[in-house]
Design a protein around this motif. Structure first.
Motif, short mmCIF file in Angstrom:
data_model
loop_
_atom_site.label_atom_id
_atom_site.label_comp_id
_atom_site.label_asym_id
_atom_site.label_seq_id
_atom_site.Cartn_x
_atom_site.Cartn_y
_atom_site.Cartn_z
N ARG A 32 0.82 -1.21 0.00
CA ARG A 32 0.00 0.00 0.00
C ARG A 32 0.86 1.26 0.00
O ARG A 32 0.34 2.37 -0.18
CB ARG A 32 -0.98 0.01 1.18
N VAL B 143 -16.11 1.38 -0.36
CA VAL B 143 -14.91 0.75 -0.93
C VAL B 143 -14.42 1.46 -2.18
O VAL B 143 -13.33 1.17 -2.67
CB VAL B 143 -15.15 -0.75 -1.24
N GLY C 39 -11.32 6.96 -1.46
CA GLY C 39 -9.96 6.92 -0.93
C GLY C 39 -8.90 6.52 -1.95
O GLY C 39 -9.17 6.28 -3.12
N LYS D 107 -6.20 4.39 -3.92
CA LYS D 107 -6.21 3.03 -4.45
C LYS D 107 -4.80 2.44 -4.42
O LYS D 107 -3.80 3.13 -4.57
CB LYS D 107 -6.74 3.01 -5.89
N GLY E 164 -7.49 -0.84 -6.58
CA GLY E 164 -8.68 -0.85 -5.74
C GLY E 164 -8.37 -0.61 -4.28
O GLY E 164 -7.28 -0.17 -3.91
N HIS E 165 -9.31 -0.95 -3.45
CA HIS E 165 -9.22 -0.70 -2.01
C HIS E 165 -8.23 -1.68 -1.36
O HIS E 165 -8.24 -2.88 -1.67
CB HIS E 165 -10.60 -0.86 -1.37
N TYR F 7 -9.11 -5.38 0.07
CA TYR F 7 -9.49 -6.56 -0.72
C TYR F 7 -8.50 -7.71 -0.52
O TYR F 7 -8.92 -8.86 -0.28
CB TYR F 7 -9.60 -6.21 -2.21
N GLU G 209 -5.54 2.72 10.27
CA GLU G 209 -6.91 2.64 9.76
C GLU G 209 -7.90 2.49 10.92
O GLU G 209 -7.54 2.04 12.01
CB GLU G 209 -7.06 1.46 8.80
N PHE H 235 -12.39 1.55 7.55
CA PHE H 235 -11.69 0.40 6.98
C PHE H 235 -12.40 -0.89 7.35
O PHE H 235 -12.53 -1.80 6.53
CB PHE H 235 -10.24 0.38 7.45
N ALA I 150 -15.29 -1.26 5.02
CA ALA I 150 -14.83 -1.65 3.68
C ALA I 150 -14.39 -3.11 3.65
O ALA I 150 -14.66 -3.83 2.68
CB ALA I 150 -13.68 -0.74 3.24
#
Length: 321
Positions: free
Chosen positions: A121, A171, A174, A176, A207-208, A211, A242, A246, A249
């Motif tokens: 991330r 989701v 924010g 990605k 994406g988030h 996942y 987080e 979070f 999500a």
């Protein structure tokens, strides 16, 4: 598992003339894998036959990961016309069997896997397609497309789509990250000194970050105890800072992913004759029901309660028998 016709010539062109070609495994796609062995060295031959498979995404994402210090296989040879790719051999020791054989060591391995996601991330998602609402819906619809008909249910599709629409915003907001999408214990290889090697990331999207965490902690192929899931989720949140958004999500993506997997596993049975996969569905249903209990999933839970009774949630082969 007979090697493709051009395998020997391909290997010879890349310095592996005369290598033994031994079957390793296939997977749920058309891809197959072989081990090329020559003396003390070995490599993996991926057979991704066109037009069914395109190895270019795998190659590009493997190179992206390696450039950023992640343990993905290096690429040693490519023939796109034949769909052949020669990559590093990470061996046969997977996180899955290691944890199953020695559960006491599971915490350290899961911590290691969590730390990789935290590092991931820290990088921009880069040039991969977006994990947007259209993709999320298309995947969730696999449950109503395959599972429901298999067990004799005609679902309320409009209501299903509306329920997901009501929960996806959390989701889609924010920053990605690059989502590997199949980040679980069967795709994590132990390659020495505690390093986890990455495989099966060719479908990566932007994406988030929750996942891949769901993929790991709600593993469709092995039971992850709720207590371990909670500890690892808390570890991730503490390190990254987080909070409640979070959590929401995580459970929305958990429900979406598990609905998708139930649909895919049913499709693998009904369309492809692969009878192992529906037997995994009861586990996935248990994860899904845990996710549906989160308040963020209230509209989706209401749809499931109205459309799929408890006795219709399980192995579709057995339910349909």
């Amino acid at each position: 598992m007979i090697p493709p016709a051009g395998a020997a010539d391909f290997l010879a062109r890349h310095g592996w003339a005369g290598a033994d070609i031994l079957p390793v495994a296939g997977d749920a796609s058309f891809r197959r894998y072989f081990r090329a062995v020559s003396g003390e060295r070995s490599a993996i031959l991926m057979d991704a036959p066109p037009p069914h498979e395109d190895p270019r995404p795998f190659i590009a994402i493997a190179q992206w990961l390696v450039e950023r210090g992640f343990a993905a296989p290096a690429i040693h040879g490519v023939d796109l016309d034949q769909g052949l790719v020669l990559i590093d051999d990470f061996g046969d020791v997977r996180m899955c069997e290691t944890v199953n054989d020695a559960p006491d060591g599971s915490t350290a391995l899961y911590e290691n896997a969590i730390d990789i996601l935290i590092r991931l991330r820290g990088h921009e998602a880069g040039d991969v397609p977006a994990y947007d609402a259209a993709v999320l819906h298309r995947e969730a619809d696999l449950l109503t497309e395959w599972y429901c008909p298999a067990i004799g249910i005609m679902p309320d599709q409009a209501g299903y789509d509306a329920a997901w629409d009501a929960v996806f915003d959390v989701v889609l907001a924010g920053v990605k990250v690059r989502v590997l999408r199949d980040y679980h214990a069967e795709n994590l290889m132990l390659i020495g000194d505690g390093t986890l090697g990455l495989l099966d990331f060719q479908d990566a999207l932007a994406g988030h970050p929750a996942y891949d965490l769901v993929s790991l902690l709600q593993d469709a192929r092995r039971d992850v105890p709720p207590e371990l899931e909670a500890v690892m989720l808390e570890r991730y949140k503490q390190i990254t800072g987080e909070g409640g958004a979070f959590d929401a999500a995580y459970h929305v993506l958990g429900a979406q992913r598990n609905a998708k997997i139930i649909g895919i596993f049913t499709r693998l049975w009904k369309r492809d004759g692969k009878t192992r996969y529906p037997t995994l569905c009861p586990r996935v249903w248990r994860y899904l029901e845990r996710d549906l209990a989160h308040p963020a999933l209230a509209p989706v839970k209401a749809w499931f309660d109205a459309n799929i009774p408890a006795d219709k949630r399980g192995d579709p082969m057995l339910i349909a028998a």
